[in-house]
Design a protein around this motif. Structure first.
Motif, short mmCIF file in Angstrom:
data_model
loop_
_atom_site.label_atom_id
_atom_site.label_comp_id
_atom_site.label_asym_id
_atom_site.label_seq_id
_atom_site.Cartn_x
_atom_site.Cartn_y
_atom_site.Cartn_z
N GLN A 186 -7.27 -15.18 34.48
CA GLN A 186 -7.55 -15.18 33.18
C GLN A 186 -6.21 -15.37 32.62
OE1 GLN A 186 -10.24 -15.49 30.93
NE2 GLN A 186 -11.16 -15.98 32.78
N SER A 187 -5.14 -14.44 32.90
CA SER A 187 -3.70 -14.53 32.67
C SER A 187 -3.14 -15.93 32.66
CB SER A 187 -2.90 -13.45 33.40
OG SER A 187 -3.28 -12.25 32.78
N LEU A 188 -3.37 -16.52 34.26
CA LEU A 188 -3.13 -17.62 34.24
C LEU A 188 -3.52 -18.75 33.50
CD1 LEU A 188 -3.28 -17.71 38.13
CD2 LEU A 188 -1.12 -17.85 37.11
N LYS A 189 -4.86 -18.84 33.14
CA LYS A 189 -5.39 -19.68 32.34
C LYS A 189 -5.03 -19.47 30.79
CE LYS A 189 -10.03 -20.92 30.67
NZ LYS A 189 -11.48 -20.40 30.63
N ILE A 190 -4.64 -18.47 30.63
CA ILE A 190 -4.33 -18.24 29.04
C ILE A 190 -3.05 -18.84 28.73
CG2 ILE A 190 -3.91 -16.60 27.33
CD1 ILE A 190 -6.42 -15.22 28.09
N THR A 191 -2.14 -18.35 30.08
CA THR A 191 -0.71 -18.78 29.79
C THR A 191 -0.51 -20.38 29.77
OG1 THR A 191 -0.16 -16.69 30.93
CG2 THR A 191 1.66 -18.40 30.60
N GLU A 192 -1.26 -20.71 30.67
CA GLU A 192 -1.28 -22.38 30.83
C GLU A 192 -1.70 -23.03 29.49
OE1 GLU A 192 -2.52 -25.94 33.91
OE2 GLU A 192 -3.67 -24.00 33.87
N GLU A 193 -2.71 -22.43 28.71
CA GLU A 193 -3.25 -23.05 27.54
C GLU A 193 -2.40 -22.78 26.19
OE1 GLU A 193 -7.28 -21.62 27.37
OE2 GLU A 193 -7.91 -22.57 28.75
N LYS A 194 -2.02 -21.41 26.24
CA LYS A 194 -1.18 -21.18 25.05
C LYS A 194 0.24 -21.16 25.08
CE LYS A 194 -4.99 -17.85 23.75
NZ LYS A 194 -5.35 -18.59 22.52
N ARG A 195 0.73 -21.01 26.29
CA ARG A 195 2.24 -21.07 26.48
C ARG A 195 2.62 -21.93 27.51
NH1 ARG A 195 5.52 -17.20 23.99
NH2 ARG A 195 7.03 -18.72 24.87
N PRO A 196 2.43 -23.35 27.46
CA PRO A 196 2.78 -23.97 28.77
C PRO A 196 4.12 -23.86 29.24
CG PRO A 196 2.48 -25.45 26.91
CD PRO A 196 1.91 -23.87 26.41
N ASP A 197 5.11 -23.43 28.41
CA ASP A 197 6.53 -23.39 28.85
C ASP A 197 6.65 -22.09 29.62
OD1 ASP A 197 5.72 -21.80 26.30
OD2 ASP A 197 7.72 -21.25 26.14
N LEU A 198 6.16 -21.02 29.27
CA LEU A 198 6.05 -20.06 30.16
C LEU A 198 5.23 -20.31 31.50
CD1 LEU A 198 4.94 -16.87 27.82
CD2 LEU A 198 7.21 -17.38 28.66
N PHE A 199 4.11 -20.89 31.51
CA PHE A 199 3.47 -21.14 32.72
C PHE A 199 4.29 -21.97 33.65
CE2 PHE A 199 0.30 -23.69 35.03
CZ PHE A 199 -0.40 -22.46 35.76
N LYS A 200 5.17 -23.06 33.23
CA LYS A 200 5.92 -23.71 33.80
C LYS A 200 7.08 -22.84 34.54
CE LYS A 200 8.82 -27.72 34.04
NZ LYS A 200 10.10 -27.12 34.58
N LYS A 201 7.68 -21.88 33.81
CA LYS A 201 8.82 -21.12 34.05
C LYS A 201 8.14 -19.92 35.28
CE LYS A 201 12.03 -17.71 32.49
NZ LYS A 201 12.45 -16.94 31.37
N TYR A 202 6.79 -19.51 34.97
CA TYR A 202 6.35 -18.75 35.99
C TYR A 202 6.05 -19.46 37.36
CZ TYR A 202 2.37 -16.17 38.32
OH TYR A 202 1.67 -15.54 39.43
N LEU A 203 5.76 -20.68 37.39
CA LEU A 203 5.50 -21.62 38.51
C LEU A 203 6.69 -21.98 39.11
CD1 LEU A 203 2.53 -24.17 37.42
CD2 LEU A 203 2.54 -22.00 38.73
N ASP A 204 7.86 -21.87 38.27
CA ASP A 204 9.08 -22.10 39.12
C ASP A 204 9.66 -21.11 39.91
OD1 ASP A 204 9.01 -24.85 37.98
OD2 ASP A 204 10.33 -24.45 36.23
N LEU A 205 9.41 -20.13 39.25
CA LEU A 205 9.90 -18.66 39.82
C LEU A 205 9.35 -18.38 40.95
CD1 LEU A 205 10.29 -16.58 36.68
CD2 LEU A 205 12.13 -17.42 38.08
N LYS A 206 7.99 -18.96 41.04
CA LYS A 206 7.07 -18.53 42.24
C LYS A 206 7.67 -19.40 43.48
CE LYS A 206 3.29 -16.53 42.09
NZ LYS A 206 3.10 -15.18 42.90
N LYS A 207 8.16 -20.39 43.09
CA LYS A 207 8.59 -21.43 44.43
C LYS A 207 9.94 -20.86 45.02
CE LYS A 207 6.85 -25.48 41.90
NZ LYS A 207 6.79 -26.85 41.28
N VAL A 208 10.59 -20.07 44.18
CA VAL A 208 12.03 -19.61 44.43
C VAL A 208 11.89 -18.64 45.82
CG1 VAL A 208 13.94 -18.15 44.09
CG2 VAL A 208 13.06 -20.02 42.36
#
Length: 229
Positions: free
Chosen positions: A207-229
């Motif tokens: 749910q956290s992933l879904k809500i972040t992607e829908e409401k704050r795509p900027d945060l979601f992208k940052k989260y995914l980028d950090l996960k790749k590091v």
């Protein structure tokens, strides 16, 4: 934590900081508040603290000599902060950093702002609470303090509560429910009533992933980028 506020409107404080968790923490001595009236350092009988901007323009500017005297008399070390729209955006990470400070002094501006020489002379940490303009820095200072004080040891009373909030792990918080189980035809998700902790944790993460992607795509992208590091 000792907090000192430099302001033209000392009566504003503690404001909402005197209520709920922050107010209780204040009464228990977990943080201390001292409010200083900048106008006390004016040099004329009118208590003047501002003047017209050099080069012309609308509004008034807080004078460097008056504000500088207030800073010199009250700032004795620790973190010096100036609340300003041009500052770095306030983040949850910044709030955590501020909890490590034993002393915080905050400059609250009014009018069109403060003389730039104050910034050059004292090099305060310039912080913004958003891309908008308020009538003064007092409201912004209280928001910064509210976010900081609630993170101090034993203020929340439940460390897990803070750890699962929005922004703590780079995501927005999952949905919350309580009784009654059914209201206006809407039911609490079955997984939350199952008692299966692993399934509940999985659902909350999804749910956290879904809500972040829908409401704050900027945060979601940052989260995914950090996960790749």
């Amino acid at each position: 934590m000792k907090v000192k506020i430099l302001t033209l409107y000392p009566e504003i404080f503690p404001g909402f900081l005197g209520f709920s968790l922050t107010g209780k923490a204040l009464s228990q001595g977990k943080w201390d508040l001292e409010v200083v009236n900048i106008r006390d350092y004016a040099t004329d009988k009118y208590g003047s603290v501002d003047d017209t901007p050099c080069g012309g323009g609308a509004g008034m500017v807080m004078r460097a000599d008056i504000l500088g005297s207030a800073i010199d008399a009250n700032y004795k070390g620790g973190k010096l902060i100036y609340m300003t729209p041009r500052g770095k955006p306030l983040t949850q990470q910044k709030l955590h950093e501020l909890t490590k400070e034993q002393s915080i002094t905050i400059i609250c501006n009014r009018f069109e702002g403060i003389d730039e020489r104050i910034i050059e002379a004292y090099e305060p940490d310039e912080i913004s609470i958003g891309d908008y303009v308020l009538t003064g820095g007092e409201q912004a200072a209280m928001i910064l303090l509210d976010g900081t004080i609630r993170l101090l040891d034993s203020v929340l009373g439940n460390d897990e509560s803070a750890n699962e909030e929005s922004f703590e792990n780079g995501l927005l918080e999952y949905p919350q429910y309580t009784r009654p189980v059914e209201w206006k035809g809407m039911k609490v998700p079955e997984v939350l009533l199952s008692g299966h902790h692993a399934n509940v944790a999985k659902w909350r993460q999804e749910q956290s992933l879904k809500i972040t992607e829908e409401k704050r795509p900027d945060l979601f992208k940052k989260y995914l980028d950090l996960k790749k590091v």
